[in-house]
Design a protein around this motif. Structure first.
Motif, short mmCIF file in Angstrom:
data_model
loop_
_atom_site.label_atom_id
_atom_site.label_comp_id
_atom_site.label_asym_id
_atom_site.label_seq_id
_atom_site.Cartn_x
_atom_site.Cartn_y
_atom_site.Cartn_z
N UNK A 236 0.77 -1.14 0.05
CA UNK A 236 -0.07 0.11 -0.04
C UNK A 236 0.83 1.24 -0.02
N UNK A 237 0.75 2.12 -0.96
CA UNK A 237 1.48 3.28 -1.03
C UNK A 237 0.52 4.53 -0.81
N UNK A 238 0.86 5.48 -0.10
CA UNK A 238 0.06 6.54 0.45
C UNK A 238 0.90 7.71 0.53
N UNK A 239 0.96 8.55 -0.63
CA UNK A 239 1.54 9.93 -0.55
C UNK A 239 0.67 10.82 0.05
N UNK A 240 1.13 11.24 1.06
CA UNK A 240 0.34 12.10 2.47
C UNK A 240 0.37 13.43 1.69
N UNK A 241 -1.00 13.84 1.80
CA UNK A 241 -1.05 15.37 1.68
C UNK A 241 -0.32 16.32 2.43
N UNK A 243 -1.49 19.25 3.95
CA UNK A 243 -2.26 19.90 4.93
C UNK A 243 -2.08 19.19 6.08
N UNK A 244 -1.82 20.21 7.25
CA UNK A 244 -1.50 19.76 8.63
C UNK A 244 -2.73 18.65 9.12
N UNK A 245 -4.12 19.00 8.92
CA UNK A 245 -5.15 18.18 9.16
C UNK A 245 -5.28 16.80 8.54
N UNK A 246 -4.35 16.60 7.45
CA UNK A 246 -4.32 15.17 6.99
C UNK A 246 -2.98 14.51 7.63
N UNK A 247 -1.90 15.27 7.55
CA UNK A 247 -0.69 14.83 7.96
C UNK A 247 -0.65 14.35 9.57
N UNK A 248 -1.38 14.99 10.44
CA UNK A 248 -1.57 14.84 11.92
C UNK A 248 -2.16 13.17 11.92
N UNK A 259 3.27 -3.13 5.53
CA UNK A 259 2.99 -2.98 4.13
C UNK A 259 2.68 -1.97 3.53
N UNK A 260 2.53 -0.81 4.26
CA UNK A 260 2.13 0.50 4.00
C UNK A 260 3.33 1.33 3.89
N UNK A 261 3.62 2.21 2.89
CA UNK A 261 4.46 3.12 2.67
C UNK A 261 3.81 4.37 2.58
N UNK A 262 4.00 5.24 3.83
CA UNK A 262 3.72 6.72 3.79
C UNK A 262 4.84 7.46 3.22
N UNK A 263 4.50 8.58 2.51
CA UNK A 263 5.48 9.41 1.57
C UNK A 263 4.83 10.73 1.58
N UNK A 264 6.06 11.76 1.29
CA UNK A 264 5.37 13.01 0.86
C UNK A 264 4.72 12.95 -0.51
N UNK A 265 3.87 14.23 -0.75
CA UNK A 265 3.37 14.09 -1.96
C UNK A 265 4.24 13.91 -3.24
N UNK A 266 3.49 13.33 -4.17
CA UNK A 266 4.47 12.99 -5.50
C UNK A 266 4.12 13.99 -6.61
N UNK A 267 5.04 13.98 -7.58
CA UNK A 267 4.69 14.84 -8.63
C UNK A 267 3.62 13.93 -9.62
N UNK A 268 3.14 14.67 -10.44
CA UNK A 268 2.45 14.24 -11.55
C UNK A 268 2.57 12.96 -12.29
N UNK A 269 3.96 12.80 -12.80
CA UNK A 269 4.59 11.85 -13.23
C UNK A 269 4.55 10.79 -12.17
#
Length: 376
Positions: A236-241, A243-248, A259-269
């Motif tokens: 499971x791959x989760x680029x986290x928005x 916004x502090x209300x999402x991040x927190x 099996x879940x990878x949290x990561x910073x927002x990704x670019x369009x590509x």
């Protein structure tokens, strides 16, 4: 014709980049791009993805800005920009506060407005908020309404928009996907996501909608916890928005799932690459609902309403809401039926054919020069 394209967020850049690219190669258009900077970091990320740089950068982003404060600054700053550069036509996209303020400020200056991705509606003024009212207001201000689908066209006709002001041309995000796929044909993707779960099937997760903040987001996280345990063979791959209300909430609830990878927002590509690798997408994003069919990937839409029901009607998506059990039921329905997913491969994307930008610009070239002075 002097054409000013106004944008302020990542989704606007993605959907206007092919319009800008096509306009650069057309005689008769003097192009100006104007960034409001409504979302700074993710906006810059999207510009870099397409090799774009704004001609005008208003830099209006502020920490913890309220909608009234942002709207007021946008109208004032864009009014000054229009007065200085005097475009013949202003182009806005979608339903952001930048798009609404850009259209309103242009109306105040008697500059005709072209609305890209016009006619989307949920029928609920608070879902999504404030986007539903933004796009409805832009429809009252725009001269040209470029709709992505027949349903969007019908929505505008039902609201009394004259048919001669509506052009159904498809969604420009399909044009943007084509630009990236052309890039991959020459240089396959080698970015940050290439090494994520290399030997596992992937489920992509995104959430950022304001109306999902609070209990909705808590429910989404709980559903992901359960799915991660049920499907240990999936990554499971989760680029986290940002916004502090999402991040927190997300980092507090989901930080230790193997099996879940949290990561910073990704670019369009990178987002497209992840979609192309996925067996399922869990999302509240409007853009991803439009993009995923290009890769034959199903989506579970974690919203109460969607203005993009064409994907659901075509069998690409399931509208699940934000309660835990319906999300789980929808996800299991797709993950447990590989033959159902296989039927999506090769099906046409219901949102467009990749030629929307060309159609729009031809209309503007034919009609735009005289529109500012009231000619039709």
């Amino acid at each position: 014709m002097k054409l000013m394209v106004v944008f302020g967020t990542r989704p606007e850049v993605i959907k206007l980049a092919p319009v800008i690219e096509a306009a650069r190669h057309l005689d008769g258009i003097e192009l100006l791009s104007c960034s409001t900077g409504q979302h700074r970091q993710m906006l810059d990320q999207a510009l870099a993805c397409f090799g774009l740089q704004a001609d005008i950068d208003l830099g209006l982003m502020r920490d913890n800005q309220t909608l009234p404060e942002l709207t007021a600054r946008l109208i004032e700053s864009l009014t000054h920009t229009y007065q200085q550069h005097r475009p013949d036509v202003v182009v806005v996209q979608g339903d952001t506060t930048t798009a609404f303020a850009g259209a309103l400020a242009a109306f105040y200056q008697r500059i005709p407005v072209a609305h890209v991705e016009a006619g989307l509606r949920t029928g609920d003024p608070y879902s999504p908020f404030p986007e539903e009212i933004n796009r409805a207001m832009i429809a009252r201000l725009a001269r040209w309404h470029f709709t992505p689908t027949s349903k969007a066209t019908r929505n505008l006709l039902a609201e009394g928009i004259a048919p001669e002001h509506i052009t159904q041309c498809g969604n420009t995000v399909i044009d943007a996907i084509g630009l990236i796929q052309q890039k991959w044909a020459q240089h396959p993707y080698q970015g940050e996501a290439a090494d994520l779960f290399p030997d596992q099937d992937v489920v992509l997760v995104t959430t950022h909608r304001r109306e999902n903040f609070g209990q909705g987001l808590e429910n989404i996280c709980e559903a992901l916890l359960q799915l991660g345990r049920e499907y240990p063979q999936l990554g499971f791959v989760f680029p986290v928005h940002l916004n502090p209300q999402v991040q927190e909430v997300v980092y507090q609830r989901l930080a230790d799932i193997p099996n879940l990878r949290l990561m910073p927002p990704v670019d369009f590509e990178t987002s497209l690459y992840l979609q192309s690798r996925s067996v399922l997408i869990l999302t509240d994003s409007g853009g991803i609902q439009e993009e995923a069919p290009s890769f034959g990937v199903p989506a579970v839409v974690m919203r109460q309403h969607t203005e993009r029901s064409e994907g659901i009607d075509a069998g690409f998506a399931t509208l699940a809401g934000t309660d835990i059990d319906p999300i789980l039921e929808a996800a299991r329905g797709w993950l447990g039926a590989p033959e159902r997913r296989a039927r999506l491969q090769g099906q046409p994307n219901p949102y467009g054919d990749g030629k929307a930008s060309q159609r729009m610009l031809q209309v503007l070239l034919n009609e735009g020069n005289g529109a500012r002075h009231g000619h039709r």
